[in-house]
Design a protein around this motif. Structure first.
Motif, short mmCIF file in Angstrom:
data_model
loop_
_atom_site.label_atom_id
_atom_site.label_comp_id
_atom_site.label_asym_id
_atom_site.label_seq_id
_atom_site.Cartn_x
_atom_site.Cartn_y
_atom_site.Cartn_z
N LEU A 138 0.85 -1.20 0.00
CA LEU A 138 0.00 0.00 0.00
C LEU A 138 0.88 1.25 0.00
O LEU A 138 2.04 1.21 0.44
N ILE A 139 0.32 2.34 -0.50
CA ILE A 139 1.06 3.60 -0.61
C ILE A 139 0.32 4.68 0.18
O ILE A 139 -0.88 4.87 0.02
N GLU A 140 1.04 5.38 1.03
CA GLU A 140 0.49 6.48 1.84
C GLU A 140 0.90 7.78 1.17
O GLU A 140 2.08 8.08 1.02
N ALA A 141 -0.09 8.57 0.72
CA ALA A 141 0.20 9.75 -0.10
C ALA A 141 0.53 11.01 0.70
O ALA A 141 1.03 11.99 0.15
N HIS A 142 0.24 11.01 2.02
CA HIS A 142 0.41 12.25 2.77
C HIS A 142 0.58 11.95 4.25
O HIS A 142 -0.37 11.62 4.95
N THR A 143 1.81 12.04 4.72
CA THR A 143 2.04 11.80 6.14
C THR A 143 3.05 12.78 6.71
O THR A 143 3.81 13.42 5.97
N HIS A 144 3.01 12.90 8.04
CA HIS A 144 4.06 13.64 8.78
C HIS A 144 4.59 12.74 9.89
O HIS A 144 5.31 13.20 10.76
N ALA A 145 4.20 11.46 9.88
CA ALA A 145 4.56 10.54 10.95
C ALA A 145 6.01 10.07 10.76
O ALA A 145 6.28 9.30 9.85
N ALA A 146 6.91 10.53 11.61
CA ALA A 146 8.32 10.27 11.36
C ALA A 146 9.05 9.62 12.54
O ALA A 146 10.28 9.57 12.57
#
Ligand SMILES: [Zn+2]
Length: 431
Positions: free
Chosen positions: A62-70
């Motif tokens: 799966l592809i996540e298009a928008h994250t800030h989880a680092a």
């Protein structure tokens, strides 16, 4: 664990294209790529390692298009939950580069990391620590050039206060280098953005017209909490007739929308208990990650009144209806979270998309080949097909009638290597 060749035999194959399931399939992985994917086929070579996957189902990573989880824990949570590619949508690029290096060097289990670099905004930026502020088109173009040439960002992102001339300058610079631009924009509406060549519109973007909150009133915010409260009021008072021309322009120019309803729901308190009782949340994440997240939510809605919350309830209904209408017009939706704990919350978002009336097969296609197309990585990712990189999730059960099966994972391949496997099972069973 890396072998020259691995043969996956006997599983049902969902290739990511929303086409029919291929029963009793064979997938041959050679190095990092897929050499064959289709109906059962014999490969008589003793050097091939064979895995008997009868009863399992294969889907693309799966592809996540928008994250800030680092956080480090986020990286493991992503892979463990079948997400093999993520894109950061606004972070300090030095932090991204360090994280990416640790994942690529095998120090951390994690997904493939793509990045938009910091958010390009006009002063005063909403998130100073994650933004670069520019005032003129010339400055914007120079910043775009620097981010692409020096900092190696794969995409650019423009945010709230960016105006038409500045957005146009960023888009021109990015397109000259074959890069795309994501926008989360308030000063420019979805129609203007689509017409000047923006590539994607995300979350709080002005993809609607509000009866009570015209542009001038919306730009008058004093804090993030204030802006989001206003966003809820604006969405709650949507003018559907006037909104139609924005949707039509986006469809006409092929601009997808990444709505990330999961974040809207969290702002309303929906999904919080589910997250807090999730097994991965309880075992993978510690106090620092939880404090950071709940502190952030507090910052987002610190000053909200019960009235603001009621407006968000209506806003969320209208946002869902917007996405339904956009799809009916032929628009594409992307899958992202805009949230911490994306490995968990991306699956909540998949359910939100299903609630629009999208079938599980289509939901899977959106989170794989659909996102890959928007991110311009469809030549190497997003499907299980010959020649593509072998990012493959092995599910214990069939997800076509139950999206919950997408988290019932036996193992995950990334770039042809097994990146994660369920330690509670004697897995993989060798044929
Ligand atoms: Zn974001």
């Amino acid at each position: 664990m890396r072998h020259a060749s691995v043969l996956l035999e006997g599983a049902d194959l969902i290739d990511g294209s929303a086409g029919p399931v291929i029963r009793d399939a064979t997938v041959l992985i050679e190095g990092e790529r897929i050499k064959y994917a289709g109906p059962r086929k014999r490969f008589a070579d003793e050097r091939i390692e064979r895995l008997d996957l009868s009863g399992k189902t294969l889907i693309p990573g799966l592809i996540e298009a928008h994250t800030h989880a680092a956080f480090d824990a986020d990286m493991l949570a992503y892979v463990k939950n079948g997400i093999t590619t993520i894109r950061f949508a606004g972070l300090d690029q030095n932090d991204v580069a360090r994280l990416r290096q640790r994942v690529e060097h095998g120090e951390l289990i994690g997904p493939r990391i793509l990045s938009c670099g910091p958010m390009i905004d006009q002063p005063p930026p909403a998130y100073p620590e994650w933004s670069v502020a520019v005032s003129t088109p010339a400055e914007a173009a120079a910043t775009a050039e620097r981010l692409i040439a020096r900092d190696n960002v794969e995409y650019l992102i423009v945010t709230q206060r960016v105006t038409v001339p500045v957005m146009a300058a960023v888009v021109r610079a990015a397109h000259a280098h074959g890069r795309t631009v994501v926008a989360q924009t308030w000063a420019v509406d979805g129609k203007e953005a689509a017409e000047l060549g923006i590539d994607e519109l995300h979350n709080s973007s002005r993809v609607y017209v509000s009866r009570d909150y015209p542009k001038k009133r919306l730009l008058n915010y004093e804090s993030i909490a204030d802006r989001l409260a206003m966003s809820g009021r604006a969405w709650a008072t949507i003018d559907w007739d006037a909104t139609r021309s924005i949707m039509a322009a986006m469809v006409d120019k092929g601009v997808p929308y990444c709505g990330m309803q999961v974040m809207g729901h969290f702002q309303q308190g929906i999904g919080v208990t589910e997250l807090e009782t999730d097994a991965d949340f309880l075992t993978l994440f510690g106090k620092p990650e939880r404090d950071a997240f709940f502190g952030f939510i507090k910052k987002l809605q610190g000053s909200w009144t019960p009235d603001d919350l009621e407006h968000w309830r209506v806003a969320n209904e209208n946002r869902m209806e917007w996405m339904r209408r956009f799809r009916a017009l032929g628009g594409d939706l992307l899958v992202g979270t805009d949230m911490q704990f994306g490995g968990i919350t991306l699956h909540q978002e998949l359910r939100n998309i299903a609630a629009l009336g999208v079938s599980p097969m289509e939901v899977i296609a959106m989170a794989t080949s659909g996102n890959a197309r928007a991110l311009r990585i469809n030549g190497k990712l997003g499907r299980i097909a010959e020649g593509l990189l072998a990012d493959i999730v092995v599910l214990n059960r069939d997800p076509t009638n139950d999206l919950g099966a997408l988290r019932d994972i036996a193992c995950v391949f990334r770039d042809g290597a097994m990146a994660w496997s369920d330690p509670s099972r004697s897995w993989p069973a060798r044929a």
